[in-house]
Write a protein that holds these residues in place. Structure first.
Motif, PDB file in Angstrom:
ATOM      1  N   MET A 167     -12.848  32.496  65.284  1.00  0.00           N
ATOM      2  CA  MET A 167     -14.045  33.414  65.197  1.00  0.00           C
ATOM      3  C   MET A 167     -13.663  34.839  65.171  1.00  0.00           C
ATOM      4  O   MET A 167     -14.055  35.531  64.171  1.00  0.00           O
ATOM      5  N   SER A 170     -12.342  35.833  61.802  1.00  0.00           N
ATOM      6  CA  SER A 170     -13.348  35.883  60.803  1.00  0.00           C
ATOM      7  C   SER A 170     -14.253  37.133  60.706  1.00  0.00           C
ATOM      8  O   SER A 170     -14.576  37.635  59.833  1.00  0.00           O
ATOM      9  N   ALA A 171     -14.298  37.334  62.162  1.00  0.00           N
ATOM     10  CA  ALA A 171     -15.256  38.838  62.040  1.00  0.00           C
ATOM     11  C   ALA A 171     -14.299  40.101  61.827  1.00  0.00           C
ATOM     12  O   ALA A 171     -14.870  40.641  60.992  1.00  0.00           O
ATOM     13  N   HIS A 173     -12.106  39.901  59.666  1.00  0.00           N
ATOM     14  CA  HIS A 173     -11.978  39.714  58.307  1.00  0.00           C
ATOM     15  C   HIS A 173     -13.376  40.245  57.638  1.00  0.00           C
ATOM     16  O   HIS A 173     -13.335  40.750  56.573  1.00  0.00           O
ATOM     17  N   GLY A 174     -14.293  39.803  58.079  1.00  0.00           N
ATOM     18  CA  GLY A 174     -15.781  40.278  57.377  1.00  0.00           C
ATOM     19  C   GLY A 174     -15.770  41.784  57.486  1.00  0.00           C
ATOM     20  O   GLY A 174     -16.326  42.315  56.467  1.00  0.00           O
ATOM     21  N   ILE A 175     -15.399  42.531  58.644  1.00  0.00           N
ATOM     22  CA  ILE A 175     -15.546  43.887  58.609  1.00  0.00           C
ATOM     23  C   ILE A 175     -14.526  44.543  57.600  1.00  0.00           C
ATOM     24  O   ILE A 175     -15.013  45.572  57.036  1.00  0.00           O
ATOM     25  N   VAL A 177     -13.613  43.261  54.682  1.00  0.00           N
ATOM     26  CA  VAL A 177     -14.031  42.809  53.332  1.00  0.00           C
ATOM     27  C   VAL A 177     -15.271  43.820  52.931  1.00  0.00           C
ATOM     28  O   VAL A 177     -15.092  44.532  52.067  1.00  0.00           O
ATOM     29  N   LEU A 178     -15.948  43.960  53.852  1.00  0.00           N
ATOM     30  CA  LEU A 178     -17.409  44.593  53.607  1.00  0.00           C
ATOM     31  C   LEU A 178     -16.933  46.256  53.748  1.00  0.00           C
ATOM     32  O   LEU A 178     -17.625  47.104  52.998  1.00  0.00           O
TER      33      LEU A 178
END
Lengths: 211, 211
Positions: A167, A170-171, A173-175, A177-178
């Motif tokens: 988790m 993933s978080a 990674h999301g921060i 990526v965007l």
DNA sequence: AGAACATAATGAACTACGTTCATTAAATGT
DNA sequence: ACATTTAATGAACGTAGTTCATTATGTTCT
């Protein structure tokens, strides 16, 4: 166990095997340069052959297709990333260590953006699943966060720690990526670093206080 | 202000304009079906023309190229997503509302995976930046979380609330992306829902306790 | 209505790509 | 040295997106 020994002693198939291995390396090196420089979409079979100094068809004597070659380049990227994130020794301040890993991920992504993007942009053609060796490589990324997290969370079973690690990755990674997405209206580097650092503070505080 | 009036009164360019608009809609509808069913990579110009009942070249009388068409489909997806996440009225339990939004995002992504993936898979050809109208559409997604977050965080300036909203969305997006990625060893739906819910608990707890 | 003009639709042809395979060249074994 | 196995080659193929000379369809004017 016979074959390689015979080959080694006699030298029969040896040269052709190493030549093939040489070609593979030249192709991988060339592909690494292109992907690292212009991204996955700039990788073209003809250009690759020229850079590696071989004929177009030779690519397909070294790899089954370009997808296989791309996965090999991605595997190299994954180990480079792992090395960039490698934990020095045992670390006393565990929260700091997790923050270091998150920021390390962001920094690697920023410094090697096209290469790093290739990890997530590449899709297998429909029907062909990812080979297992590659899925295993990728899961090592998660395991990298699992160890520090496990030390931080002595409570809870191994499975729930594994899920929390996933988790968290993933978080982050999301921060990442965007955060790196928008080239226009670009978030200044320091600001994004600060945001990710803030996120780690928030997340880790939430983890602790909840048990 | 003249032209449309003259056209309207005389009907001169009217028919051809609506015909063109009709073609655009037929193409968008067909593309929506293909992308929603088989994903962005299954979108082929010739197949699209056949489905829309027009000639291959007609696509390029309605859109400059396929990228423009894809962005329009993505814009439709974005408003569908917005509608799926729309907040009913004013909501008393603010944390619950944020969790609802996060789970709503995951559920939309899962229920419309190829369409949703197209939002992030599509890349402009090198040199062509995203049009502004599209960037604006996308930023509406972030604003969707900004309002509930703002109510939850009366402290802090508008800018820091905006950044926190973006951070939260990015983290939720990351958990969604990687959670839906692995078709093999699939995370059961309920498990992923639970993880995202746990994440929201952790994050919101961390937010509160930190001021 | 019908000729003259303007606009739109058409699909063969062009470029660019990954991949294949009959042919050629090289390496290996006797 | 010759025969045989193995690898390298690049023209050719299939499938893309896109263009453009040609055809068909509307629109305007007399």
């Amino acid at each position: 166990m016979g074959p390689w020994r015979i080959e080694f002693l006699s030298g029969s198939k040896d040269k052709s095997a190493t030549r093939r291995e040489n070609l593979r390396e030249r192709l991988l090196d060339a592909a690494e340069v292109v992907i690292g420089d212009k991204g996955l979409s700039a990788l073209k079979a003809r250009d690759l052959a020229e850079r590696a100094g071989c004929a177009l068809g030779a690519i397909y004597t070294a790899f089954h297709d370009l997808d296989e070659l791309i996965l090999q380049v991605n595997a190299r990227t994954l180990s480079q990333l792992e090395q960039a994130l490698a934990t020095p020794h045992e670390v006393p301040k565990k929260k700091k260590e997790l923050r270091r890993l998150a920021l390390g991920y962001l920094h690697y992504a920023r410094a090697n953006e096209p290469r790093w993007r290739a990890l997530f942009e590449h899709r297998m053609p429909p029907g062909k699943p990812l080979p297992n060796w590659y899925a295993d490589e990728r899961s090592r990324l998660f395991m990298l966060l699992e160890a520090p997290l496990a030390r931080l969370l002595p409570h809870g079973d191994a499975e729930s720690r594994r899920l929390k690690a996933r988790m968290l990755f993933s978080a982050v990674h999301g921060i990442t990526v965007l955060g790196l997405e928008e080239k226009l209206a670009p978030t200044p580097e320091a600001a994004l670093d600060g945001q990710l650092s803030d996120f780690m503070d928030i997340f880790l505080r939430g983890l602790n206080d909840g048990g």
